[in-house]
Scaffold this motif. Structure first.
Motif, mmCIF file in Angstrom:
data_model
loop_
_atom_site.group_PDB
_atom_site.id
_atom_site.type_symbol
_atom_site.label_atom_id
_atom_site.label_comp_id
_atom_site.label_asym_id
_atom_site.label_seq_id
_atom_site.Cartn_x
_atom_site.Cartn_y
_atom_site.Cartn_z
ATOM 1 N N GLN A 1 -4.249 5.000 5.820
ATOM 2 C CA GLN A 1 -2.997 4.896 6.575
ATOM 3 C C GLN A 1 -1.772 5.206 5.719
ATOM 4 O OE1 GLN A 1 -3.106 0.893 8.004
ATOM 5 N NE2 GLN A 1 -4.510 1.325 9.703
ATOM 6 N N THR A 2 -1.856 4.888 4.442
ATOM 7 C CA THR A 2 -0.691 5.057 3.559
ATOM 8 C C THR A 2 -0.740 6.345 2.751
ATOM 9 O OG1 THR A 2 -1.832 3.736 1.868
ATOM 10 C CG2 THR A 2 -0.330 2.568 3.357
ATOM 11 N N ASP A 3 -1.614 7.239 3.108
ATOM 12 C CA ASP A 3 -1.736 8.524 2.411
ATOM 13 C C ASP A 3 -0.422 9.302 2.538
ATOM 14 O OD1 ASP A 3 -2.348 11.035 1.434
ATOM 15 O OD2 ASP A 3 -4.355 11.064 2.329
ATOM 16 N N PRO A 4 0.215 9.697 1.432
ATOM 17 C CA PRO A 4 1.467 10.461 1.498
ATOM 18 C C PRO A 4 1.334 11.765 2.274
ATOM 19 C CG PRO A 4 1.101 9.645 -0.731
ATOM 20 C CD PRO A 4 -0.158 9.366 0.045
ATOM 21 N N ARG A 5 0.108 12.266 2.408
ATOM 22 C CA ARG A 5 -0.087 13.487 3.184
ATOM 23 C C ARG A 5 -0.078 13.210 4.680
ATOM 24 N NH1 ARG A 5 -5.533 15.210 0.196
ATOM 25 N NH2 ARG A 5 -5.786 12.963 0.593
ATOM 26 N N VAL A 6 -0.206 11.930 5.046
ATOM 27 C CA VAL A 6 -0.199 11.536 6.456
ATOM 28 C C VAL A 6 1.175 11.000 6.861
ATOM 29 C CG1 VAL A 6 -1.198 9.970 8.161
ATOM 30 C CG2 VAL A 6 -2.664 11.038 6.421
ATOM 31 N N LEU A 7 1.737 10.137 6.028
ATOM 32 C CA LEU A 7 3.053 9.561 6.294
ATOM 33 C C LEU A 7 4.130 10.394 5.600
ATOM 34 C CD1 LEU A 7 2.603 5.684 5.869
ATOM 35 C CD2 LEU A 7 3.104 6.920 7.971
ATOM 36 N N GLN B 1 -10.035 1.313 -5.194
ATOM 37 C CA GLN B 1 -10.256 0.142 -6.035
ATOM 38 C C GLN B 1 -8.935 -0.384 -6.604
ATOM 39 O OE1 GLN B 1 -13.131 -1.447 -6.164
ATOM 40 N NE2 GLN B 1 -13.852 0.145 -4.740
ATOM 41 N N ALA B 2 -8.023 0.514 -6.921
ATOM 42 C CA ALA B 2 -6.715 0.093 -7.425
ATOM 43 C C ALA B 2 -5.928 -0.627 -6.333
ATOM 44 C CB ALA B 2 -5.931 1.301 -7.926
ATOM 45 N N ILE B 3 -6.074 -0.154 -5.092
ATOM 46 C CA ILE B 3 -5.421 -0.814 -3.958
ATOM 47 C C ILE B 3 -5.952 -2.242 -3.820
ATOM 48 C CG2 ILE B 3 -5.341 -0.872 -1.436
ATOM 49 C CD1 ILE B 3 -3.453 1.147 -2.222
ATOM 50 N N GLY C 1 0.821 -1.209 0.000
ATOM 51 C CA GLY C 1 0.000 0.000 0.000
ATOM 52 C C GLY C 1 0.854 1.259 0.000
ATOM 53 N N VAL C 2 1.909 1.253 0.810
ATOM 54 C CA VAL C 2 2.804 2.415 0.866
ATOM 55 C C VAL C 2 3.469 2.643 -0.487
ATOM 56 C CG1 VAL C 2 4.987 3.246 1.821
ATOM 57 C CG2 VAL C 2 3.239 2.335 3.344
ATOM 58 N N LEU C 3 3.964 1.575 -1.094
ATOM 59 C CA LEU C 3 4.643 1.709 -2.385
ATOM 60 C C LEU C 3 3.680 2.212 -3.460
ATOM 61 C CD1 LEU C 3 6.814 -1.552 -2.387
ATOM 62 C CD2 LEU C 3 7.617 0.794 -2.108
ATOM 63 N N LEU C 4 2.490 1.645 -3.484
ATOM 64 C CA LEU C 4 1.526 2.023 -4.514
ATOM 65 C C LEU C 4 1.107 3.480 -4.364
ATOM 66 C CD1 LEU C 4 -0.021 0.782 -6.899
ATOM 67 C CD2 LEU C 4 -1.928 0.366 -5.343
ATOM 68 N N ARG C 5 0.818 3.897 -3.145
ATOM 69 C CA ARG C 5 0.354 5.267 -2.931
ATOM 70 C C ARG C 5 1.484 6.282 -3.081
ATOM 71 N NH1 ARG C 5 -4.157 7.524 0.301
ATOM 72 N NH2 ARG C 5 -4.020 8.648 -1.659
ATOM 73 N N SER C 6 2.736 5.846 -2.869
ATOM 74 C CA SER C 6 3.871 6.759 -3.037
ATOM 75 C C SER C 6 4.227 6.939 -4.507
ATOM 76 C CB SER C 6 5.093 6.230 -2.276
ATOM 77 O OG SER C 6 4.861 6.191 -0.890
ATOM 78 N N ILE C 7 4.269 5.831 -5.237
ATOM 79 C CA ILE C 7 4.720 5.876 -6.626
ATOM 80 C C ILE C 7 3.588 6.258 -7.578
ATOM 81 C CG2 ILE C 7 5.688 4.459 -8.493
ATOM 82 C CD1 ILE C 7 7.195 2.888 -6.334
ATOM 83 N N PRO D 1 0.382 8.050 -6.740
ATOM 84 C CA PRO D 1 -0.547 8.689 -5.790
ATOM 85 C C PRO D 1 -1.942 8.941 -6.366
ATOM 86 C CG PRO D 1 1.083 10.261 -6.599
ATOM 87 C CD PRO D 1 1.518 8.918 -7.069
ATOM 88 N N GLU D 2 -2.073 8.848 -7.686
ATOM 89 C CA GLU D 2 -3.385 9.095 -8.293
ATOM 90 C C GLU D 2 -4.320 7.887 -8.172
ATOM 91 O OE1 GLU D 2 -0.853 7.116 -11.395
ATOM 92 O OE2 GLU D 2 -0.582 8.692 -9.885
#
Length: 466
Positions: free
Chosen positions: A177-183, A151-153, A138-144, A146-147
């Motif tokens: 939890q893996t939102d780049p704006r949070v982490l 459903q993609a997760i 989840g972290v990798l997907l949302r970081s690389i 972010p759009e």
């Protein structure tokens, strides 16, 4: 004691240093050990003069350390005082320099790693470097990317972990939890077990596939500050000091380089390491020859000239003479320094490592011929050590041997033997090889070296051995 310049220079040459190889030296950002060419020198005390004659490495390592410390500590008002005062505001400036330098190294390394890959290839390369869990994915997907939405997760989790059932609620929590704006970037790198700058580089190149390294570095300035934020915390003084010491050493070598540049050092920078004292910064044979020329000319630097004049159509109406205009000589060394160093070079041939060149040019009756020189052997290898400083790999890169020489106050030059590449590990020649070559060629130089008032027979050409 003699307070004249000559007395001070002689005292400097008589200063003693240990040749022990057991000490570890902090330089170039880490701890290093060095070795002497002749193990019999280990543990002895040598004057600088003796070490110069016999090429004792550890003496020059310690001498270089003194020079570095002079530039960082001994000068009044030195910026090295920031090491003593944890509240000194200049500390932050040095830490920022370190963060920028080291951060760029990582950015450029990751750029080379991912540049030219398709988004899918880059994604698969990232995934291959960590032991995946749903959270890390989840972290990798949302970081690389972010759009991507929830459903993609879910789709990515089902594809990667087909045996794990993920409810929409669980996917939603993971998405939040893996939102780049949070982490933060650092936290995301920690969770994913990927260097945070690598994570950012992959994302940046995905969005800007044609970006250059300089564009990458400029765009990542804020990320560098974020990744190295830990370094600026005041309770990290020990970690800060080691980084500041690295920058101070680099600045010291910038000052040393200015002095070397004046006497012909050909490169734009020096390797900021004590190993520079024994050749790690390299040099060109032409530059070594130029240095000998400066010593022969009592500290004056003359240009190297191949053609002095061109004379066309002599005795005709079209006669033309093109002559080289001699520029003003530049005094780059104090004449006394040049004279003393020249004498020490003669001692290297008379009693030191270049003794093989002694007597190579026998003088005619009533004359003398002085030969001076310096030898050097380089065994350049890439070495890998484990955490216990045990050598686990040694890959040969090149082997070199050099003899730089002067003859009286008229002739000077350099002889270098070199083998490059992995095959260099098969060779064991030392600087005695170019010294021997000098001796073989000496008879052919004899006629030119002899004073003009004497005649000398030109030696016969060298014949190849059968």
């Amino acid at each position: 004691s003699d307070q004249s310049l000559s007395g001070i220079l002689q005292a400097a040459l008589d200063r003693q240093y240990s040749a022990s190889p057991t000490e570890r030296f902090w330089t170039g950002g880490g701890l290093h050990t060095f070795a002497n060419f002749n193990r019999a020198d280990n543990g002895k005390l040598f004057t600088v003069r003796e070490a110069f004659h016999h090429s004792v490495n550890l003496v020059f390592i310690r001498l270089m350390r003194d020079l570095v410390q002079y530039h960082t500590l001994a000068i009044p008002g030195s910026t090295a005082m920031v090491l003593k005062d944890p509240l000194n505001p200049i500390r932050r400036q040095y830490l920022q320099k370190f963060a920028q330098q080291e951060g760029r190294i990582f950015l450029y390394r990751f750029y080379d790693k991912y540049q030219g890959l398709t988004p899918e290839e880059a994604w698969q390369l990232v995934l291959s470097q960590t032991r995946l869990t749903p959270l890390r994915l989840g972290v990798l997907l949302r970081s690389i990317e972010p759009e991507k939405d929830v459903q993609a997760i879910i789709a990515s989790l089902q594809q990667t972990f087909p045996n794990i059932k993920v409810s929409p609620e669980q996917a939603g929590r993971l998405f939040s939890q893996t939102d780049p704006r949070v982490l933060s970037l650092v936290d995301r790198g920690y969770v994913a077990r990927i260097h945070p700058l690598e994570l950012w580089t992959v994302t940046f190149l995905r969005q800007h596939p044609n970006a250059s390294k300089s564009e990458l570095a400029k765009a990542g300035e804020q990320e560098l500050v974020e990744v190295y934020a830990w370094l600026f915390k005041t309770h990290r003084k020990a970690a800060q000091d080691s980084r500041i010491r690295l920058i101070l050493e680099q600045e010291a070598f910038m000052e040393i380089h200015k002095a070397w540049k004046r006497v012909g050092y050909p490169f734009a920078t020096l390797v900021p390491s004590l190993a520079t004292a024994i050749g790690s910064s390299a040099d060109r044979p032409a530059a070594l020859t130029e240095l000998m020329g400066i010593l022969v000319n009592e500290g004056r630097k003359n240009p190297t000239v191949t053609i002095r004049q061109l004379h066309f159509a002599e005795g005709t109406p079209f006669e033309t003479l093109v002559a080289h205009q001699e520029p003003d000589q530049e005094q780059v060394l104090n004449p006394l320094v040049a004279q003393i160093l020249r004498q020490e070079l003669i001692e290297v041939v008379e009693h030191g490592t270049a003794i093989g060149a002694k007597g190579a040019l026998p003088p005619a009756e009533g004359t003398t011929i002085s030969i001076g020189g310096k030898t050097g052997t380089g065994d350049h290898r890439q070495k890998v050590y484990d955490r216990g400083f045990r050598l686990i790999q040694s890959r040969p890169i090149a082997r070199t041997a050099t003899f730089v020489f002067l003859i009286d106050n008229r002739f000077f030059g350099t002889i270098t033997a070199q083998v490059s590449g992995p095959q260099s590990g098969d060779f064991s020649f030392t600087s005695s090889l170019p010294v021997r070559i000098f001796r073989l060629f000496a008879p052919h130089l004899h006629a030119y070296v002899m004073p003009h008032s004497f005649k000398a027979e030109i030696a016969k050409p060298l014949q190849p051995r059968s």
